[in-house]
Design a protein around this motif. Structure first.
Motif, PDB file in Angstrom:
ATOM      1  N   TYR A  20       0.825  -1.203   0.000  1.00 49.51           N
ATOM      2  CA  TYR A  20       0.000   0.000   0.000  1.00 49.51           C
ATOM      3  C   TYR A  20       0.866   1.262   0.000  1.00 49.51           C
ATOM      4  O   TYR A  20       0.645   2.171  -0.791  1.00 49.51           O
ATOM      5  CB  TYR A  20      -0.941   0.000   1.203  1.00 49.51           C
ATOM      6  CG  TYR A  20      -1.859   1.199   1.235  1.00 49.51           C
ATOM      7  CD1 TYR A  20      -3.001   1.234   0.450  1.00 49.51           C
ATOM      8  CD2 TYR A  20      -1.573   2.299   2.041  1.00 49.51           C
ATOM      9  CE1 TYR A  20      -3.846   2.336   0.468  1.00 49.51           C
ATOM     10  CE2 TYR A  20      -2.409   3.404   2.064  1.00 49.51           C
ATOM     11  CZ  TYR A  20      -3.542   3.410   1.272  1.00 49.51           C
ATOM     12  OH  TYR A  20      -4.358   4.516   1.293  1.00 49.51           O
ATOM     13  N   GLN A  24       1.886   4.529  -3.211  1.00 54.69           N
ATOM     14  CA  GLN A  24       1.552   5.942  -3.062  1.00 54.69           C
ATOM     15  C   GLN A  24       2.656   6.814  -3.649  1.00 54.69           C
ATOM     16  O   GLN A  24       3.843   6.504  -3.515  1.00 54.69           O
ATOM     17  CB  GLN A  24       1.359   6.293  -1.581  1.00 54.69           C
ATOM     18  CG  GLN A  24       0.327   5.449  -0.876  1.00 54.69           C
ATOM     19  CD  GLN A  24      -1.046   5.566  -1.489  1.00 54.69           C
ATOM     20  OE1 GLN A  24      -1.539   6.656  -1.732  1.00 54.69           O
ATOM     21  NE2 GLN A  24      -1.678   4.424  -1.739  1.00 54.69           N
ATOM     22  N   GLN A  25       2.260   7.908  -4.249  1.00 50.78           N
ATOM     23  CA  GLN A  25       3.218   8.829  -4.846  1.00 50.78           C
ATOM     24  C   GLN A  25       4.125   9.429  -3.773  1.00 50.78           C
ATOM     25  O   GLN A  25       3.671   9.866  -2.721  1.00 50.78           O
ATOM     26  CB  GLN A  25       2.479   9.945  -5.576  1.00 50.78           C
ATOM     27  CG  GLN A  25       3.406  10.890  -6.311  1.00 50.78           C
ATOM     28  CD  GLN A  25       2.623  11.930  -7.099  1.00 50.78           C
ATOM     29  OE1 GLN A  25       1.408  11.900  -7.172  1.00 50.78           O
ATOM     30  NE2 GLN A  25       3.342  12.856  -7.689  1.00 50.78           N
ATOM     31  N   LEU A 114      -1.349   6.240   6.385  1.00 53.38           N
ATOM     32  CA  LEU A 114      -0.697   7.089   5.388  1.00 53.38           C
ATOM     33  C   LEU A 114      -0.785   8.566   5.788  1.00 53.38           C
ATOM     34  O   LEU A 114       0.189   9.319   5.620  1.00 53.38           O
ATOM     35  CB  LEU A 114      -1.336   6.876   4.014  1.00 53.38           C
ATOM     36  CG  LEU A 114      -0.629   7.515   2.836  1.00 53.38           C
ATOM     37  CD1 LEU A 114       0.773   6.943   2.671  1.00 53.38           C
ATOM     38  CD2 LEU A 114      -1.429   7.309   1.568  1.00 53.38           C
ATOM     39  N   ARG A 118       2.342  11.127   6.317  1.00 53.93           N
ATOM     40  CA  ARG A 118       2.401  12.452   5.676  1.00 53.93           C
ATOM     41  C   ARG A 118       2.526  13.564   6.714  1.00 53.93           C
ATOM     42  O   ARG A 118       3.226  14.548   6.496  1.00 53.93           O
ATOM     43  CB  ARG A 118       1.181  12.645   4.792  1.00 53.93           C
ATOM     44  CG  ARG A 118       1.262  11.797   3.533  1.00 53.93           C
ATOM     45  CD  ARG A 118       0.198  12.172   2.518  1.00 53.93           C
ATOM     46  NE  ARG A 118       0.456  11.469   1.272  1.00 53.93           N
ATOM     47  CZ  ARG A 118      -0.427  10.718   0.644  1.00 53.93           C
ATOM     48  NH1 ARG A 118      -1.647  10.576   1.133  1.00 53.93           N
ATOM     49  NH2 ARG A 118      -0.107  10.112  -0.475  1.00 53.93           N
TER      50      ARG A 118
END
Length: 184
Positions: A20, A24-25, A114, A118
């Motif tokens: 996962y 993600q970018q 996530l 971040r």
């Protein structure tokens, strides 16, 4: 690109998180470990920004990993997100005392995890910008209100993924800015 280390004794959970996150970018998985000793070995050879750390593992548990990380210079320690089934207040306090940035209780939704990664990256970018200034802040002044609130919530055992977390956070900010709202 944010490199993370995923430490969990359950292969399926570790691989699912790795898949996962790497999809993600701007995210990359810099390693996976099934126990604390393996995690420390990976950290000795690789630099990662964020470590997702289970607290219950064979050989060396999460608290042992955190204790070993405390022996390193601060700039050589990854930010740590504890992802665990241990929800007791004393465990949360101990983990925060040992340097955990976020403490999340399983089961954890991948988008919430996530978001915490971040949040940490945003904090690291802000810290880097502060470090580039000629007169960096020190002590309590180096922490933003958001940092202080996050630490307070962690200490109280309020996980960031619960309903009402953002509402509570914004309410506290409003009261700090306008104390007259406290009775409103």
């Amino acid at each position: 690109e944010v490199r993370s280390l995923i430490v969990d004794c359950k292969d399926d959970r570790r691989k699912a998180r790795a898949q996962y996150i790497s999809s993600q970018q701007g995210m990359k998985v810099g390693g996976q470990a099934a126990d604390g000793l393996e995690a420390l070995d990976i950290l000795s050879r690789n630099t990662v920004a964020v470590m997702l750390l289970d607290m219950i593992m064979p050989k060396l548990d999460g608290f042992g990993v955190l204790s070993q990380l405390q022996k390193r210079p601060p700039l050589q320690r990854p930010e740590v997100i504890a992802v665990t089934a241990l929800g007791r207040d004393d465990f949360v306090r101990r983990a925060v005392h040992l340097g955990v940035s976020y403490y999340m209780i399983k089961p954890v939704e991948m988008p919430a995890l996530l978001d915490r990664i971040r949040d940490i990256c945003q904090h690291l970018n802000q810290a880097s910008a502060i470090a580039d200034q000629p007169a960096p802040l020190t002590g309590a002044a180096a922490f933003t209100l958001d940092d202080k609130l996050s630490n307070l919530f962690l200490t109280l055992g309020i996980p960031a993924h619960i309903k009402g977390y953002q509402f509570l956070r914004e309410a506290i900010k409003l009261v700090i800015q306008k104390p007259e709202l406290i009775g409103g």
